[in-house]
Design an enzyme around this catalytic site. Structure first.
Site, PDB file in Angstrom:
ATOM      1  N   HIS A  15       0.413  -2.111 -18.703  1.00  0.00           N
ATOM      2  CA  HIS A  15      -0.229  -1.058 -19.536  1.00  0.00           C
ATOM      3  C   HIS A  15       0.710  -0.715 -20.691  1.00  0.00           C
ATOM      4  O   HIS A  15       1.740  -0.075 -20.498  1.00  0.00           O
ATOM      5  CB  HIS A  15      -0.489   0.211 -18.710  1.00  0.00           C
ATOM      6  CG  HIS A  15      -1.217   1.262 -19.478  1.00  0.00           C
ATOM      7  ND1 HIS A  15      -2.425   1.789 -19.070  1.00  0.00           N
ATOM      8  CD2 HIS A  15      -0.937   1.894 -20.639  1.00  0.00           C
ATOM      9  CE1 HIS A  15      -2.836   2.685 -19.946  1.00  0.00           C
ATOM     10  NE2 HIS A  15      -1.940   2.770 -20.917  1.00  0.00           N
ATOM     11  N   HIS A  17       1.088   0.211 -25.170  1.00  0.00           N
ATOM     12  CA  HIS A  17       0.582   0.456 -26.524  1.00  0.00           C
ATOM     13  C   HIS A  17       1.558  -0.162 -27.523  1.00  0.00           C
ATOM     14  O   HIS A  17       2.724   0.247 -27.570  1.00  0.00           O
ATOM     15  CB  HIS A  17       0.467   1.962 -26.792  1.00  0.00           C
ATOM     16  CG  HIS A  17      -0.481   2.638 -25.856  1.00  0.00           C
ATOM     17  ND1 HIS A  17      -1.820   2.799 -26.141  1.00  0.00           N
ATOM     18  CD2 HIS A  17      -0.289   3.166 -24.622  1.00  0.00           C
ATOM     19  CE1 HIS A  17      -2.411   3.409 -25.126  1.00  0.00           C
ATOM     20  NE2 HIS A  17      -1.505   3.638 -24.186  1.00  0.00           N
ATOM     21  N   LYS A 101     -11.064  -1.440 -21.313  1.00  0.00           N
ATOM     22  CA  LYS A 101     -10.460  -0.118 -21.092  1.00  0.00           C
ATOM     23  C   LYS A 101     -11.477   0.994 -21.290  1.00  0.00           C
ATOM     24  O   LYS A 101     -12.165   1.056 -22.314  1.00  0.00           O
ATOM     25  CB  LYS A 101      -9.286   0.074 -22.067  1.00  0.00           C
ATOM     26  CG  LYS A 101      -8.607   1.430 -21.987  1.00  0.00           C
ATOM     27  CD  LYS A 101      -7.859   1.639 -20.670  1.00  0.00           C
ATOM     28  CE  LYS A 101      -7.344   3.063 -20.531  1.00  0.00           C
ATOM     29  NZ  LYS A 101      -6.025   3.266 -21.086  1.00  0.00           N
ATOM     30  N   HIS A 138      -8.579   5.408 -18.014  1.00  0.00           N
ATOM     31  CA  HIS A 138      -7.802   6.623 -18.239  1.00  0.00           C
ATOM     32  C   HIS A 138      -8.505   7.683 -17.395  1.00  0.00           C
ATOM     33  O   HIS A 138      -9.594   8.134 -17.749  1.00  0.00           O
ATOM     34  CB  HIS A 138      -7.777   7.009 -19.727  1.00  0.00           C
ATOM     35  CG  HIS A 138      -6.954   8.229 -19.980  1.00  0.00           C
ATOM     36  ND1 HIS A 138      -5.735   8.198 -20.615  1.00  0.00           N
ATOM     37  CD2 HIS A 138      -7.160   9.525 -19.641  1.00  0.00           C
ATOM     38  CE1 HIS A 138      -5.221   9.404 -20.666  1.00  0.00           C
ATOM     39  NE2 HIS A 138      -6.074  10.242 -20.091  1.00  0.00           N
ATOM     40  N   HIS A 176      -1.828   4.732 -15.120  1.00  0.00           N
ATOM     41  CA  HIS A 176      -0.820   5.810 -15.168  1.00  0.00           C
ATOM     42  C   HIS A 176      -1.148   6.998 -14.270  1.00  0.00           C
ATOM     43  O   HIS A 176      -1.348   8.108 -14.748  1.00  0.00           O
ATOM     44  CB  HIS A 176      -0.580   6.284 -16.604  1.00  0.00           C
ATOM     45  CG  HIS A 176      -1.804   6.452 -17.468  1.00  0.00           C
ATOM     46  ND1 HIS A 176      -2.891   7.207 -17.100  1.00  0.00           N
ATOM     47  CD2 HIS A 176      -2.112   5.944 -18.684  1.00  0.00           C
ATOM     48  CE1 HIS A 176      -3.796   7.171 -18.066  1.00  0.00           C
ATOM     49  NE2 HIS A 176      -3.356   6.411 -19.040  1.00  0.00           N
ATOM     50  N   ASP A 249       2.879   2.380 -20.018  1.00  0.00           N
ATOM     51  CA  ASP A 249       2.193   3.287 -20.950  1.00  0.00           C
ATOM     52  C   ASP A 249       3.127   3.684 -22.089  1.00  0.00           C
ATOM     53  O   ASP A 249       3.001   4.777 -22.647  1.00  0.00           O
ATOM     54  CB  ASP A 249       1.639   4.523 -20.241  1.00  0.00           C
ATOM     55  CG  ASP A 249       0.585   5.252 -21.078  1.00  0.00           C
ATOM     56  OD1 ASP A 249       0.033   4.635 -22.009  1.00  0.00           O
ATOM     57  OD2 ASP A 249       0.322   6.435 -20.802  1.00  0.00           O
TER      58      ASP A 249
HETATM   59  O1  DOR Z   1       0.458   9.834 -23.634  1.00  0.00           O
HETATM   60  C1  DOR Z   1      -0.391   9.019 -23.950  1.00  0.00           C
HETATM   61  N1  DOR Z   1      -0.299   8.324 -25.116  1.00  0.00           N
HETATM   62  N2  DOR Z   1      -1.436   8.831 -23.147  1.00  0.00           N
HETATM   63  C2  DOR Z   1      -2.463   8.063 -23.505  1.00  0.00           C
HETATM   64  O2  DOR Z   1      -3.388   7.982 -22.749  1.00  0.00           O
HETATM   65  C3  DOR Z   1      -2.498   7.400 -24.824  1.00  0.00           C
HETATM   66  C4  DOR Z   1      -1.157   7.218 -25.371  1.00  0.00           C
HETATM   67  C5  DOR Z   1      -1.171   6.882 -26.860  1.00  0.00           C
HETATM   68  O3  DOR Z   1      -1.918   5.982 -27.250  1.00  0.00           O
HETATM   69  O4  DOR Z   1      -0.437   7.513 -27.609  1.00  0.00           O
HETATM   70 ZN    ZN Z   2      -1.963   4.313 -22.302  1.00  0.00          ZN
END
Ligand code: DOR
Ligand code: ZN
Length: 349
Positions: A15, A17, A101, A138, A176, A249
């Site tokens: 997971h 970003h 997702k 999520h 998460h 995450d």
């Molecule tokens: O803290 C987070 N940041 N939780 C999420 O679900 C998305 C992520 C983000 O993309 O910044």
């Molecule tokens: Zn995430």
């Protein structure tokens, strides 16, 4: 090998970003330095809602992978109320895209195009179940009157439980997880239900965020919970149960957008993720279980081959920097200016 070193099969991040554009020059090398693969979240400013978008995003990521690394991004589609069934059919035949997702609309960063009610996406989910495509969730309710600390539990009761009952064949990954309720839920459901656990939810609780001043760099969603939940997550991660696996995450936001009167949610952990997971497992006297959690359980659940090479960590303290460059600004990492007890000593053999 002495206990000052630990070797494990190269881990994966289930997971992550990475963002887009120039930010990739920071985020991709930080992940590719140690992880073999990562499930890349589709919540860009313009979400990834087609296979063709996912494949071009993948090319931009690959262009930022350092030369010596064999890192492979595993792409995902962003579920909207109107996602076309044809995209699921295409996904089933596209090796580079592996999952879908589900963001409840409004739950978190760039989620306004998310799902407004599960019923609307039943046809998509049904097709995914037929093809064995995992649904990543999520797991937070978006009811504005529900207390933020209760949103995960409410999602289990009102959304996930009925979904699991209706689609027992669907592969589900609750992302998460932050509560003992989710740990119990995942344990008790059938073998098609699993969860990722971040390193920040294993290390910190809401006191770290809210005592001795407000600490915006601890603000993430789902929000850090009370310490008893942290203890449940630590027990689950180190239990050896294959339903639980590593997902950082890691979610970078520019420093000025975190240190802000309306700060963004997200913790940037990829520069130190595997090292910090090692800290947790060591604290719990479970270093011998780190490899399964970090390198085996996720691949097995996704039905992908395990990685082959090994990486080695040494028990050797280093100081995390105050920030890293992120495009024209900077990003503050987890543990900024503080010591990290484990260090990666060998990568990309
Ligand atoms: O803290 C987070 N940041 N939780 C999420 O679900 C998305 C992520 C983000 O993309 O910044
Ligand atoms: Zn995430």
């Amino acid at each position: 090998m002495s206990s000052d070193y630990i070797s494990l099969v190269r881990p994966d991040d289930w997971h992550l970003h990475l963002r887009d554009g120039p930010a990739l020059r920071t985020t991709v090398p930080h992940t590719a330095r140690v992880f073999g693969r990562a499930i890349v979240m589709p919540n860009l400013k313009r979400p990834i809602t087609s296979i063709s978008d996912a494949l071009s995003y993948r090319e931009r990521i690959l262009a930022a992978v350092p030369e010596r690394s064999s890192f492979q991004p595993l792409m995902t589609l962003y579920l909207t109320d109107t996602l076309r069934l044809e995209e699921i059919d295409l996904l089933a035949n596209t090796e580079e895209v592996v999952a879908v997702k589900y963001y409840p609309a409004g739950a978190t960063t760039n989620s306004k195009n998310g799902v407004t009610s599960t019923e609307k996406v039943y046809p998509i989910i049904e097709r995914m179940a037929e093809f064995g495509i995992p649904l990543l969730l999520h797991g937070e309710s978006t009811n504005p009157s529900t207390d933020i600390f209760d949103r995960e539990k409410e999602f289990l009761d009102l959304t996930l439980s009925p979904l699991c009952d209706r689609f027992p064949e669907l592969k589900i990954i609750l992302e998460h997880i932050t509560t003992s309720d989710s740990v119990d839920f995942v344990r008790e459901r059938n073998q098609n239900v699993a969860a990722t656990i971040t390193v920040h939810h294993l290390l910190y609780d809401r006191n770290d965020m809210l005592t001795r001043g407000v600490r915006p760099h601890f603000y993430c969603l789902p929000i850090l919970k009370r310490s008893s939940h942290t203890q449940s997550l630590r027990a689950a991660a180190t239990s050896g149960n294959p339903k639980f696996f590593l997902g950082t995450d890691s979610a970078p936001h520019a420093k000025e957008l975190k240190e802000n009167s309306c700060g963004c949610a997200g913790i940037y952990s990829s520069p130190a993720a595997i090292e910090l997971y090692a800290e947790v497992f060591e604290e719990l006297d479970a270093l011998d279980r780190l490899e399964a959690f970090a390198s085996f359980h996720g691949a097995d659940f996704y039905g992908l081959a395990r990685n082959q090479e090994e990486v080695t960590l040494q028990k050797s303290e280093w100081l995390a920097p105050p920030s890293y460059q992120l495009d024209k600004t900077s990003v503050v990492p987890i543990r900024a200016n503080e010591a990290i007890r484990w260090k990666l000593v060998k990568d990309n053999p």
